[in-house]
Design an enzyme around this catalytic site. Structure first.
Site, PDB file in Angstrom:
ATOM      1  N   LEU A   9       0.867  -1.185   0.000  1.00  0.00           N
ATOM      2  CA  LEU A   9       0.000   0.000   0.000  1.00  0.00           C
ATOM      3  C   LEU A   9       0.901   1.232   0.000  1.00  0.00           C
ATOM      4  CD1 LEU A   9      -2.460  -1.111   2.873  1.00  0.00           C
ATOM      5  CD2 LEU A   9      -2.447  -1.807   0.464  1.00  0.00           C
ATOM      6  N   ALA A  16       8.548   2.049  -4.246  1.00  0.00           N
ATOM      7  CA  ALA A  16       9.275   1.753  -5.489  1.00  0.00           C
ATOM      8  C   ALA A  16      10.607   1.073  -5.167  1.00  0.00           C
ATOM      9  CB  ALA A  16       9.498   3.047  -6.274  1.00  0.00           C
ATOM     10  N   LYS A 105       7.184   5.484  11.173  1.00  0.00           N
ATOM     11  CA  LYS A 105       7.530   5.746  12.582  1.00  0.00           C
ATOM     12  C   LYS A 105       6.509   6.647  13.272  1.00  0.00           C
ATOM     13  CE  LYS A 105       9.756   8.440   9.598  1.00  0.00           C
ATOM     14  NZ  LYS A 105      10.286   8.114   8.287  1.00  0.00           N
ATOM     15  N   VAL A 132      13.054   2.946  11.791  1.00  0.00           N
ATOM     16  CA  VAL A 132      14.180   3.563  12.524  1.00  0.00           C
ATOM     17  C   VAL A 132      15.488   3.294  11.794  1.00  0.00           C
ATOM     18  CG1 VAL A 132      15.474   3.640  14.696  1.00  0.00           C
ATOM     19  CG2 VAL A 132      13.015   3.199  14.738  1.00  0.00           C
ATOM     20  N   ASP A 201      10.817  13.929  13.515  1.00  0.00           N
ATOM     21  CA  ASP A 201      11.101  12.621  12.898  1.00  0.00           C
ATOM     22  C   ASP A 201      12.074  11.821  13.778  1.00  0.00           C
ATOM     23  OD1 ASP A 201      11.228  10.863  10.320  1.00  0.00           O
ATOM     24  OD2 ASP A 201      13.319  11.273  10.802  1.00  0.00           O
ATOM     25  N   LYS A 205      11.377   8.176  15.962  1.00  0.00           N
ATOM     26  CA  LYS A 205      12.270   7.002  15.947  1.00  0.00           C
ATOM     27  C   LYS A 205      12.783   6.701  17.357  1.00  0.00           C
ATOM     28  CE  LYS A 205      13.521   8.145  11.207  1.00  0.00           C
ATOM     29  NZ  LYS A 205      14.412   8.928  10.356  1.00  0.00           N
ATOM     30  N   GLY A 302      16.273   7.278   2.127  1.00  0.00           N
ATOM     31  CA  GLY A 302      16.406   7.031   0.690  1.00  0.00           C
ATOM     32  C   GLY A 302      15.701   5.753   0.273  1.00  0.00           C
TER      33      GLY A 302
HETATM   34  N1  HSE Z   1      13.297  12.169   6.575  1.00  0.00           N
HETATM   35  C1  HSE Z   1      13.936  11.033   7.132  1.00  0.00           C
HETATM   36  C2  HSE Z   1      15.426  11.357   7.259  1.00  0.00           C
HETATM   37  C3  HSE Z   1      13.730   9.834   6.257  1.00  0.00           C
HETATM   38  O1  HSE Z   1      15.878  12.384   6.741  1.00  0.00           O
HETATM   39  O2  HSE Z   1      16.137  10.616   7.896  1.00  0.00           O
HETATM   40  C4  HSE Z   1      13.801   8.557   6.976  1.00  0.00           C
HETATM   41  O3  HSE Z   1      12.950   8.494   8.059  1.00  0.00           O
END
Ligand code: HSE
EC number: 1.1.1.3
Length: 433
Positions: A9, A16, A105, A132, A201, A205, A302
């Site tokens: 999903l 990808a 996360k 994470v 972010d 994590k 990435g």
């Molecule tokens: N935006 C996050 C980073 C991607 O820059 O680490 C992975 O969670």
């Protein structure tokens, strides 16, 4: 050989990457495990955009629920993102007894308890390695290799975008916004990137790591969070001159049964391994009571690195399902206790970097030092820079360990001094002692 039918999903960057990885190495995975991963369905609202990979006829659909309810699909990979529809999809799949693999996360940080419990009630699993540290198998290390350890501390560089920005600010002296645009173009950044640069972010994590380390879902409120927005190039230069580097760190520790957790820009000694982690790389430094110090390093963001972590989970979930394993350790470890005790933020002891601007008047420095003394803060070093044209002198101070509540009170008093001409900057200094 047994086939496992996968329903994905979300066909964005990571989706990808997962499909590309399976197309490239699916045969190798089958040779190694006896399980053939088959991407049977991919759901996305946009099935027109070219992702640079071809998939078989009838694989793409805009109807995610039809994938979840399809009895021919063995496991669901949730890569939709966000915490609303992703939560609905995840719970629906788990209630049907289907294992779910996710890189989300934010979903785990906000709704982890509900999700782990739903998996347990339905005798299935949620697998979230990719949530994470991108491609680093840090959660698998925690729940397998380190299972016999009490975790004393974890220090993580967990955001590729921020580490990339800090590295290039230090190396090239470029402005923050220009580097952020590059990070976005490289596919590292969240949408919006505020989640990265405000530390959220990293906090998402950190709470997943802490939940696994200490055995209960950790709420986001337990993690005071500060990002790197507005960090001045001069701060990076000051710290460098003193032998430190600034990193956005997740800091997780346990002291006398209480969990300490934060996300903040912190000074780390240039000589420590974690200081050498640059660009979009992530690293997690874990100290266990049996193993002692360990460190895990890799690409934290990435398409393919994150895809790699999702693929690892797909193969583990497939094996668990085919072997009738039921509830995996990735669920039981999160639900060992109903809740944790947390250190009161004010009582945490730490070292700090403090940068002030003082008027060039006799007694300015003495006033500042008196305040530190009154708050039991001992000074490790002081550097007063040459006067600015404005007539003010930047003063850079490194302290010994003191209580957070004393730092807060001291800085407020210093800020109110007539000789203090700019808002003091304070960052934690972590020397890993
Ligand atoms: N935006 C996050 C980073 C991607 O820059 O680490 C992975 O969670």
């Amino acid at each position: 050989m047994k086939e496992i039918k996968i329903g994905i999903l979300g066909f964005g960057t990571v989706g990808a990457g997962v499909v590309e990885g399976i197309q490239k190495n699916g045969a190798l995975m089958a040779e190694r495990t006896g399980i053939v991963p088959v991407v049977a369905k991919i759901a996305d609202l946009d099935i027109e955009t070219d992702r640079g990979i071809s998939v078989g006829e009838g694989v793409l659909t805009t109807d995610a629920m039809s994938v979840i309810t399809d009895d021919g699909i063995d496991l669901i990979v949730e890569l939709v993102g966000g915490t609303s529809i992703a939560r609905t999809f995840t719970l629906e799949a788990l209630k049907r007894g289907k294992p779910v693999i996710t890189a989300n996360k934010a979903l785990l940080a906000d709704h982890g308890e509900e999700i782990y419990k739903t998996a347990r009630e339905n005798n299935t699993g949620i697998y979230y390695e990719a949530s994470v540290g991108g491609g680093i198998p840090i959660l698998r290390s925690q729940r397998a290799g380190l299972i016999g350890n009490r975790i004393e501390s974890i220090y993580g560089i967990l955001n590729g975008t921020c580490n990339y920005i800090l590295t290039r600010m230090e190396r090239e002296g470029l402005p923050f916004d220009e580097i952020l645009a590059d990070a976005q173009a490289l596919g590292y950044a969240e949408t919006p990137p505020d989640l990265d640069i405000d530390g959220i972010d990293t906090a998402h994590k950190a709470v997943v790591l802490a939940s696994m380390a200490y055995g209960a879902p950790v709420p986001m409120e337990a993690c005071p969070t500060k990002g790197i927005r507005g960090l001045a190039a001069s701060e990076i230069r000051n710290t460098e001159e003193l032998g430190y580097r600034i990193k956005l760190l997740a800091i997780i520790k346990e002291n006398h049964g209480e969990v300490e957790l934060s996300v903040e820009p912190a000074l780390v000694p240039k000589t420590h391994m974690i200081a050498s982690v640059s660009d979009s790389f992530n690293a997690v430094f874990v100290k266990g009571d049996i193993v002692d110090d360990t460190m895990y390093y890799g690409r934290g963001a990435g398409r393919l690195p994150t895809g790699s972590a999702v693929i690892g989970d797909i193969m583990e979930a497939a094996s668990d399902k085919l072997n009738g394993k039921g509830v995996p350790v990735s669920v039981t470890m999160m639900l060992q206790k109903s809740e944790l005790d947390y250190c009161a933020p004010g009582s945490i002891e730490k070292r700090c970097y403090i940068r002030l601007c003082l008027e060039d008047k006799p007694g300015s420095m003495a006033k500042v030092m008196n305040i530190f003394g009154a708050h039991n803060i001992s000074i490790a070093s002081v550097v007063q820079k040459e006067l600015h044209e404005s007539g003010c002198a930047p003063v850079v101070i490194l302290t010994q360990k003191a209580k957070e509540s004393e730092f807060v009170a001291a800085i407020a008093e210093i800020d109110a001094l007539d000789v203090s001409t700019c808002t003091p900057i304070r960052m934690r200094l972590e020397d890993f002692e």
